[in-house]
Design an enzyme around this catalytic site. Structure first.
Site, short mmCIF file in Angstrom:
data_model
loop_
_atom_site.label_atom_id
_atom_site.label_comp_id
_atom_site.label_asym_id
_atom_site.label_seq_id
_atom_site.Cartn_x
_atom_site.Cartn_y
_atom_site.Cartn_z
N TYR A 156 -7.48 -4.66 7.00
CA TYR A 156 -7.51 -3.21 7.23
C TYR A 156 -7.91 -2.44 5.97
O TYR A 156 -8.98 -1.82 5.92
CB TYR A 156 -6.14 -2.80 7.75
CG TYR A 156 -5.88 -1.34 7.87
CD1 TYR A 156 -6.83 -0.47 8.39
CD2 TYR A 156 -4.65 -0.80 7.47
CE1 TYR A 156 -6.57 0.89 8.52
CE2 TYR A 156 -4.38 0.55 7.59
CZ TYR A 156 -5.34 1.39 8.11
OH TYR A 156 -5.08 2.72 8.23
N GLY A 208 -7.37 -11.00 9.46
CA GLY A 208 -8.56 -10.17 9.27
C GLY A 208 -9.56 -10.38 10.40
O GLY A 208 -9.37 -11.23 11.27
N PHE A 254 -6.40 -8.23 -1.88
CA PHE A 254 -5.67 -7.65 -0.74
C PHE A 254 -4.97 -8.71 0.10
O PHE A 254 -3.97 -8.42 0.75
CB PHE A 254 -6.64 -6.95 0.22
CG PHE A 254 -7.30 -5.72 -0.31
CD1 PHE A 254 -6.62 -4.51 -0.29
CD2 PHE A 254 -8.58 -5.76 -0.81
CE1 PHE A 254 -7.23 -3.36 -0.77
CE2 PHE A 254 -9.21 -4.62 -1.29
CZ PHE A 254 -8.53 -3.42 -1.27
N TYR A 306 9.09 -9.49 1.96
CA TYR A 306 7.75 -8.95 1.71
C TYR A 306 7.72 -8.28 0.32
O TYR A 306 6.87 -8.59 -0.52
CB TYR A 306 7.37 -7.94 2.80
CG TYR A 306 6.13 -7.16 2.49
CD1 TYR A 306 4.92 -7.79 2.28
CD2 TYR A 306 6.18 -5.76 2.38
CE1 TYR A 306 3.77 -7.07 1.96
CE2 TYR A 306 5.05 -5.03 2.07
CZ TYR A 306 3.85 -5.69 1.86
OH TYR A 306 2.73 -4.97 1.55
N LEU A 350 3.75 2.00 12.82
CA LEU A 350 4.11 3.14 13.65
C LEU A 350 2.89 3.84 14.27
O LEU A 350 2.84 4.03 15.49
CB LEU A 350 4.93 4.15 12.82
CG LEU A 350 5.35 5.40 13.57
CD1 LEU A 350 6.23 5.05 14.77
CD2 LEU A 350 6.05 6.38 12.65
N1 UDP Z 1 8.70 2.42 13.38
C1 UDP Z 1 9.17 2.80 14.62
N2 UDP Z 1 8.52 2.30 15.74
C2 UDP Z 1 7.45 1.49 15.66
C3 UDP Z 1 6.97 1.10 14.38
C4 UDP Z 1 7.63 1.59 13.26
O1 UDP Z 1 10.14 3.55 14.74
O2 UDP Z 1 6.91 1.07 16.70
C5 UDP Z 1 9.35 2.96 12.17
C6 UDP Z 1 9.81 1.90 11.18
O3 UDP Z 1 11.12 1.47 11.49
C7 UDP Z 1 9.71 2.64 9.85
C8 UDP Z 1 8.53 3.62 10.06
O4 UDP Z 1 8.37 3.72 11.48
O5 UDP Z 1 10.87 3.41 9.63
C9 UDP Z 1 7.23 3.10 9.46
O6 UDP Z 1 7.07 1.74 9.86
P1 UDP Z 1 5.74 0.93 9.67
O7 UDP Z 1 5.96 -0.44 10.27
O8 UDP Z 1 4.58 1.72 10.16
O9 UDP Z 1 5.57 0.82 8.09
P2 UDP Z 1 6.58 0.25 6.94
O10 UDP Z 1 7.23 1.48 6.35
O11 UDP Z 1 7.54 -0.70 7.58
O12 UDP Z 1 5.65 -0.42 5.99
#
Ligand code: UDP
Length: 331
Positions: A11, A36, A73, A141, A188
């Site tokens: 990405y 990828g 990356f 991670y 998200l």
């Molecule tokens: N999140 C959520 N629903 C989803 C995916 C993510 O509520 O389907 C929440 C997740 O718990 C976090 C925020 O959105 O608090 C961002 O999550 P993401 O996985 O996008 O990125 P991260 O911060 O984990 O790298």
């Protein structure tokens, strides 16, 4: 001379390759294609399918392309998955990453731009988070990236390897050509847009009892094109003889999960159903960057800081690629 981009079919990697090519740089891509997409790369870019820990392959690429620098990356990048499969993260991100460093040093490459993450900080003591904040990752991670950062510091001292470690906050958005297409998708904004398209029945919202204004987790979303731009600036910094750096990349603004959903409803004009679910293990409540160091040293500020603009770009890409990248193209 060429720049080796590992994970260049991923990405953030593919958007950076796009920008490097626009600026007339010579690029060679190494990607395992585990996550990828071959189709994310423009035709004509030299491409090798393989592992970053494959010493012979790295030495061969260095010989064939006269490497000047590496932008690394390639990594697994799901917090949740790292909690359930920690060894996979340590082997793939840390062990393989160390082998990459070893081979690059052997090949005489001394410039390295690293994809790090705000996950190295763990649960922050203060917001916004400056680079001096203690590194206490809350998941494997974050630890796997932390180990790489530690190795880089010692490689600078021992071998003169100069690096810029870019600690991304939440990468989001798309360019016209390149977007976010993960399998499985856990992020998200892609999930919100999948729900807008009816590809998933609802967005799960993980946790409603965080100590934040609306009880949902707060993140700092940064446009992927702005991230790519920071990599080019980091490269320029190193070419000009700049020293090793750790830099946050974020907008400095935090948005809750509910704010993201609300903005996406406005941008898409779609309903976007949601459902409360328990907190996801390993998720801190708030992550917001203090990115002033990147501005001071690299002259970097986000060109697309608005959440609506970021979501709009991701939505346009999703509408143009409802099934993501074509999956049939191998190697
Ligand atoms: N999140 C959520 N629903 C989803 C995916 C993510 O509520 O389907 C929440 C997740 O718990 C976090 C925020 O959105 O608090 C961002 O999550 P993401 O996985 O996008 O990125 P991260 O911060 O984990 O790298």
């Amino acid at each position: 001379m060429s720049i080796l981009v590992t994970g260049g079919a991923g990405y953030i990697g593919s958007v950076t390759v796009e920008l490097l090519l626009e600026r007339g740089e010579r690029v060679v891509v190494l990607d395992s294609l585990v996550r990828g997409h071959r189709a994310a790369l423009p035709d004509g870019v030299p491409f090798y399918q393989g592992e970053v820990g494959d010493r012979d392959l790295i030495l061969r690429i260095a010989r064939e392309h006269d490497l000047e620098a590496c932008i690394h990356f390639a990594a697994l990048a799901y917090v949740g998955e790292s909690v359930t499969e920690p060894i996979r993260y340590f082997v793939n991100n840390a062990a393989q990453g160390m082998l990459l460093l070893e081979a690059l040093i052997e090949a005489g490459v001394r410039r390295f731009v690293f994809s790090s993450t705000c996950a190295v900080y763990g649960e922050p003591e203060r917001i916004p988070i400056p680079e001096e904040h203690p590194r206490r990752p809350a998941n494997s991670y974050g630890w796997s990236k932390y180990f790489m950062e530690r190795a880089l510091e010692d490689c600078d001292a021992a071998y003169g390897l100069k690096f810029v470690s870019l600690r991304y906050f939440n990468a989001a958005g798309a360019t016209e050509r390149c977007g976010e297409d993960h399998e499985p998708e856990t992020h998200l904004i892609p999930n919100v847009l999948a729900a807008a398209l009816g590809r998933i029945p609802y967005v799960p919202v993980f946790g409603n009892d965080y100590p934040t204004p609306d009880g949902t987790a707060v993140r700092d979303y940064i446009h992927v094109r702005d991230l790519a731009d920071a990599h080019l600036r980091a490269l320029t910094w190193l070419r000009q003889g700049g020293g090793s750096l750790f830099l946050n990349l974020g907008s400095g603004k935090g948005y809750s999960v509910l704010e993201v959903i609300r903005t996406a409803r406005e941008v898409t004009g779609r309903e976007i159903p949601m459902r409360w679910e328990p907190r996801r293990p390993g998720d801190p409540a708030r992550l917001v960057a203090d990115a002033r160091r990147a501005e001071r040293l690299l002259g970097w500020t986000p060109a697309f800081p608005e959440l609506a603009t970021i979501i709009e770009s991701a939505w346009r890409w999703r509408l143009a690629h409802p099934d993501g990248y074509p999956k049939h193209q191998a190697g």
